[in-house]
Design a protein around this motif. Structure first.
Motif, PDB file in Angstrom:
ATOM      1  N   MET A  73      28.644  14.166  40.285  1.00 18.75           N
ATOM      2  CA  MET A  73      27.064  14.205  39.731  1.00 18.75           C
ATOM      3  C   MET A  73      27.080  13.850  38.129  1.00 18.75           C
ATOM      4  O   MET A  73      26.292  13.109  37.681  1.00 18.75           O
ATOM      5  CB  MET A  73      26.492  15.445  39.993  1.00 18.75           C
ATOM      6  N   GLU A  74      28.104  14.399  37.653  1.00 12.74           N
ATOM      7  CA  GLU A  74      28.477  14.306  36.037  1.00 12.74           C
ATOM      8  C   GLU A  74      28.895  12.689  35.841  1.00 12.74           C
ATOM      9  O   GLU A  74      28.170  12.071  34.884  1.00 12.74           O
ATOM     10  CB  GLU A  74      29.495  15.388  35.507  1.00 12.74           C
ATOM     11  N   ALA A  75      29.582  12.237  36.570  1.00  9.96           N
ATOM     12  CA  ALA A  75      29.942  10.841  36.273  1.00  9.96           C
ATOM     13  C   ALA A  75      28.996   9.798  36.606  1.00  9.96           C
ATOM     14  O   ALA A  75      28.844   8.748  35.889  1.00  9.96           O
ATOM     15  CB  ALA A  75      31.389  10.562  37.307  1.00  9.96           C
ATOM     16  N   GLU A  76      27.960  10.094  37.791  1.00  7.32           N
ATOM     17  CA  GLU A  76      27.163   9.078  38.152  1.00  7.32           C
ATOM     18  C   GLU A  76      25.748   9.207  37.831  1.00  7.32           C
ATOM     19  O   GLU A  76      25.002   8.054  37.885  1.00  7.32           O
ATOM     20  CB  GLU A  76      27.351   9.228  39.788  1.00  7.32           C
ATOM     21  N   ILE A  77      25.262  10.307  37.353  1.00  7.81           N
ATOM     22  CA  ILE A  77      23.913  10.446  36.821  1.00  7.81           C
ATOM     23  C   ILE A  77      23.516  10.604  35.739  1.00  7.81           C
ATOM     24  O   ILE A  77      24.038  11.484  34.962  1.00  7.81           O
ATOM     25  CB  ILE A  77      23.248  11.882  37.741  1.00  7.81           C
ATOM     26  N   PRO A  78      22.779   9.559  34.891  1.00  2.40           N
ATOM     27  CA  PRO A  78      22.517   9.435  33.721  1.00  2.40           C
ATOM     28  C   PRO A  78      21.944  10.858  33.218  1.00  2.40           C
ATOM     29  O   PRO A  78      21.018  11.467  33.839  1.00  2.40           O
ATOM     30  CB  PRO A  78      21.499   8.392  33.460  1.00  2.40           C
ATOM     31  N   GLY A  79      22.286  11.430  32.117  1.00  2.00           N
ATOM     32  CA  GLY A  79      21.660  12.566  31.543  1.00  2.00           C
ATOM     33  C   GLY A  79      22.120  13.915  32.092  1.00  2.00           C
ATOM     34  O   GLY A  79      21.822  14.848  31.743  1.00  2.00           O
ATOM     35  N   VAL A  80      23.172  13.959  33.215  1.00  2.00           N
ATOM     36  CA  VAL A  80      23.578  15.008  33.829  1.00  2.00           C
ATOM     37  C   VAL A  80      25.102  15.208  33.023  1.00  2.00           C
ATOM     38  O   VAL A  80      26.070  14.424  33.370  1.00  2.00           O
ATOM     39  CB  VAL A  80      23.761  14.988  35.097  1.00  2.00           C
ATOM     40  N   GLY A  81      25.219  16.261  32.429  1.00  3.50           N
ATOM     41  CA  GLY A  81      26.625  16.659  31.726  1.00  3.50           C
ATOM     42  C   GLY A  81      27.299  17.802  32.661  1.00  3.50           C
ATOM     43  O   GLY A  81      26.585  18.076  33.582  1.00  3.50           O
ATOM     44  N   ARG A  82      28.187  18.170  31.962  1.00  5.03           N
ATOM     45  CA  ARG A  82      28.676  19.229  32.452  1.00  5.03           C
ATOM     46  C   ARG A  82      28.223  20.715  33.235  1.00  5.03           C
ATOM     47  O   ARG A  82      27.976  21.195  34.147  1.00  5.03           O
ATOM     48  CB  ARG A  82      30.130  19.889  31.869  1.00  5.03           C
ATOM     49  N   TYR A  83      27.296  20.954  31.924  1.00  4.94           N
ATOM     50  CA  TYR A  83      26.402  22.199  32.153  1.00  4.94           C
ATOM     51  C   TYR A  83      25.509  22.142  33.519  1.00  4.94           C
ATOM     52  O   TYR A  83      25.322  22.646  34.275  1.00  4.94           O
ATOM     53  CB  TYR A  83      25.690  22.341  30.987  1.00  4.94           C
ATOM     54  N   SER A  84      24.955  20.736  33.370  1.00  9.30           N
ATOM     55  CA  SER A  84      23.707  20.678  34.267  1.00  9.30           C
ATOM     56  C   SER A  84      24.443  20.314  35.745  1.00  9.30           C
ATOM     57  O   SER A  84      23.606  20.943  36.720  1.00  9.30           O
ATOM     58  CB  SER A  84      22.945  19.402  33.991  1.00  9.30           C
ATOM     59  N   ALA A  85      25.308  19.673  35.738  1.00  7.05           N
ATOM     60  CA  ALA A  85      26.263  19.454  37.046  1.00  7.05           C
ATOM     61  C   ALA A  85      26.668  20.968  37.626  1.00  7.05           C
ATOM     62  O   ALA A  85      26.300  21.065  38.842  1.00  7.05           O
ATOM     63  CB  ALA A  85      27.336  18.423  36.930  1.00  7.05           C
ATOM     64  N   GLY A  86      27.162  21.806  36.811  1.00  8.37           N
ATOM     65  CA  GLY A  86      27.581  22.962  37.317  1.00  8.37           C
ATOM     66  C   GLY A  86      26.333  23.785  37.947  1.00  8.37           C
ATOM     67  O   GLY A  86      26.526  24.474  38.817  1.00  8.37           O
ATOM     68  N   ALA A  87      25.126  23.883  37.135  1.00 16.13           N
ATOM     69  CA  ALA A  87      24.018  24.772  37.438  1.00 16.13           C
ATOM     70  C   ALA A  87      23.551  24.100  38.854  1.00 16.13           C
ATOM     71  O   ALA A  87      23.241  24.894  39.595  1.00 16.13           O
ATOM     72  CB  ALA A  87      23.100  24.370  36.410  1.00 16.13           C
ATOM     73  N   ILE A  88      23.372  22.691  38.860  1.00 16.81           N
ATOM     74  CA  ILE A  88      22.714  22.040  39.996  1.00 16.81           C
ATOM     75  C   ILE A  88      23.665  22.617  41.263  1.00 16.81           C
ATOM     76  O   ILE A  88      23.134  22.977  42.375  1.00 16.81           O
ATOM     77  CB  ILE A  88      22.536  20.862  39.898  1.00 16.81           C
ATOM     78  N   CYS A  89      24.932  22.394  41.182  1.00 18.02           N
ATOM     79  CA  CYS A  89      25.792  22.153  42.245  1.00 18.02           C
ATOM     80  C   CYS A  89      26.079  23.622  42.620  1.00 18.02           C
ATOM     81  O   CYS A  89      26.396  23.848  43.954  1.00 18.02           O
ATOM     82  CB  CYS A  89      27.016  21.389  41.867  1.00 18.02           C
ATOM     83  N   SER A  90      26.102  24.496  41.801  1.00 19.78           N
ATOM     84  CA  SER A  90      26.428  25.953  42.079  1.00 19.78           C
ATOM     85  C   SER A  90      25.268  26.644  42.802  1.00 19.78           C
ATOM     86  O   SER A  90      25.082  27.222  43.793  1.00 19.78           O
ATOM     87  CB  SER A  90      26.698  26.779  41.084  1.00 19.78           C
ATOM     88  N   ILE A  91      23.915  26.267  42.365  1.00 22.65           N
ATOM     89  CA  ILE A  91      22.658  26.700  42.721  1.00 22.65           C
ATOM     90  C   ILE A  91      22.305  26.211  44.068  1.00 22.65           C
ATOM     91  O   ILE A  91      22.062  26.637  45.022  1.00 22.65           O
ATOM     92  CB  ILE A  91      21.598  26.750  41.499  1.00 22.65           C
ATOM     93  N   ALA A  92      22.334  24.557  44.112  1.00 23.00           N
ATOM     94  CA  ALA A  92      21.737  23.971  45.156  1.00 23.00           C
ATOM     95  C   ALA A  92      22.850  23.814  46.261  1.00 23.00           C
ATOM     96  O   ALA A  92      22.476  23.726  47.281  1.00 23.00           O
ATOM     97  CB  ALA A  92      21.238  22.560  44.724  1.00 23.00           C
TER      98      ALA A  92
END
Ligand code: SF4
Length: 434
Positions: A73-92
């Motif tokens: 997610m961090e590598a492929e989606i513009p605007g998603v950094g480590r924090y957002s990727a961690g939040a989305i993947c842990s919650i969703a």
């Protein structure tokens, strides 16, 4: 939306956004103009632009689904950094990945009594590892991550942490070091600071016996200062008094991405910032923007009445006033902008504002959004829109789309807060000069 913005402010924006874009496909099918109109007033517009491009990439290349692991997610989606990727993947997706936002950073700095440069790689590595240790064995990493964020924002607050209410108190090194009566089997007798190879020494004037000595304070970097010439260019019809204003749309990336602004020459220094040079700026701008620009700023000559080849009924307009309006100061996170504003009155014959230069280098975004604007009498007509490419003498730095907007619609266009302040400043001039 919540970055640097309070929940109460965000709620109506979030509700409108979700009503308009209930799915990622709805967002991907939209455009920057619509996205910015829903974001208007929230600031940090590049976030909105990145949400749009992230959704578009997910729909175009990933069948409309975000990757289900933080790394991709961090590598492929513009605007998603480590924090957002961690939040989305842990919650969703219930993936065991940590989060480290400002709240968790502060909480863990105190929890570990870490007094080191807060943004250095070494510090961040330690804190990310600390955040990871909370969730690595967990069956509910999303809940734990949210709990850490919430604890940081409501209990371990910046100024008044409520340690007495904190469930981590018994294990918190910062609490143990600053509260003489605190005790727990994990407390150590040695002064950790003396043993630590990471922490900076604690200046004696900082050590006020409170856990707020963590994280380490650093001098705030002063935002750099820039002076911009902002030109509110009005075209007024001699025939019927209709008033139109020239707006330029900013590029889709970077500061104020995709928003409209008055023609601006950024970052003026030295002689270019003098008032005599400022007065020449609108003339230079119009040379770049109009098919048939005015002859000279202070020309004594009457504007040419000669019809042009491309428009047999068209007459070249004339600048009749350049009126300084004053300064507007607008501070972004890293730049303090002073907008030196002037109102430029261009007058001419005919019912239509002057023709803009034809497209030299197309701006796809502008093309896709070739919507209509109302004329001053309320009728729909296609907007006068053109694209201007960067030329050697062009003070406008990138390929931009340009349009004439009727007086009554300027405020409804996607303009940022700074541009709105500029507009209000110029409006005051009219009451004086009328
Ligand atoms: S005990 Fe105090 S300093 Fe430590 S984590 Fe809790 S609120 Fe923060």
């Amino acid at each position: 939306m919540l970055q640097q913005t309070q929940v109460a402010t965000v709620i109506p924006y979030y509700n409108k956004w979700m009503a308009k874009f209930p799915t990622i496909r709805d967002l991907a099918a939209s455009d920057i103009e619509t996205v910015n109109s829903l974001w208007k007033g929230l600031g940090y517009y590049s976030r909105a632009a990145r949400l749009l491009s992230g959704a578009q990439k997910a729909v175009k290349e990933l069948h409309g689904r975000l990757p289900d692991n933080a790394k991709d997610m961090e590598a492929e989606i513009p605007g998603v950094g480590r924090y957002s990727a961690g939040a989305i993947c842990s919650i969703a997706y219930n993936q065991c990945v940590p989060v480290l936002d400002g709240n968790v950073h502060r909480l863990l700095s105190r929890f570990t009594a870490l007094h080191a440069q807060p943004k250095s790689k070494r510090t961040l590595d330690i804190l990310w590892a600390g955040a990871e240790s909370f969730i690595e064995q967990s069956k509910r990493p999303g809940d734990i991550n949210q709990a850490l964020i919430e604890l940081g924002s409501t209990v371990c607050t910046v100024r008044d942490p409520v340690c007495s209410d904190c469930p981590l108190r018994l294990w918190c090194k910062g609490y143990q070091k600053t509260q003489p009566n605190a005790s727990h089997p994990s407390a150590v007798d040695a002064d950790i600071e003396d043993l630590c190879l990471v922490c900076d020494p604690m200046p004696s004037d900082e050590d006020d016996g409170s856990v707020t000595i963590y994280p380490m304070k650093t001098a705030r970097k002063k935002p750099r200062e820039e002076l911009d010439s902002v030109n509110v260019i009005e075209w007024r019809s001699i025939n019927n008094g209709d008033r139109w204003f020239l707006l330029v749309r900013r590029p889709q990336g970077g500061l104020l991405a995709g928003l409209h602004e008055f023609p601006t020459v950024p970052n003026l220094t030295g002689a270019k910032a003098s008032s005599s040079d400022m007065a020449k700026v609108p003339y230079r701008l119009l040379q770049e923007l109009l098919m048939h620009p005015p002859h000279s700023l202070h020309s004594e000559k009457e504007p040419s009445k000669k019809p042009t080849n491309s428009n047999p009924s068209y007459h070249v307009p004339k600048i009749t006033h350049v009126t300084p309006a004053g300064d507007v100061v607008h501070v972004f996170s890293h730049i303090k902008k002073t907008y030196r504003v002037q109102w430029v009155l261009l007058e001419g014959e005919g019912d239509e504002p002057p023709q803009l230069r034809p497209a030299v280098s197309p701006d796809q975004g502008a093309r896709e959004n070739g919507n209509c604007v109302k004329n001053p009498k309320g009728k729909q007509r296609p907007s006068k829109r053109s694209e201007v490419s960067e030329a050697e003498v062009n003070p406008i730095p990138q390929t931009l789309s340009v349009q004439w907007v009727p007086l009554t619609q300027v405020e409804d266009t996607n303009i940022g807060t700074g541009v709105l302040k500029v507009w209000k400043l110029v409006e005051k001039l009219w009451t004086i000069t009328r």
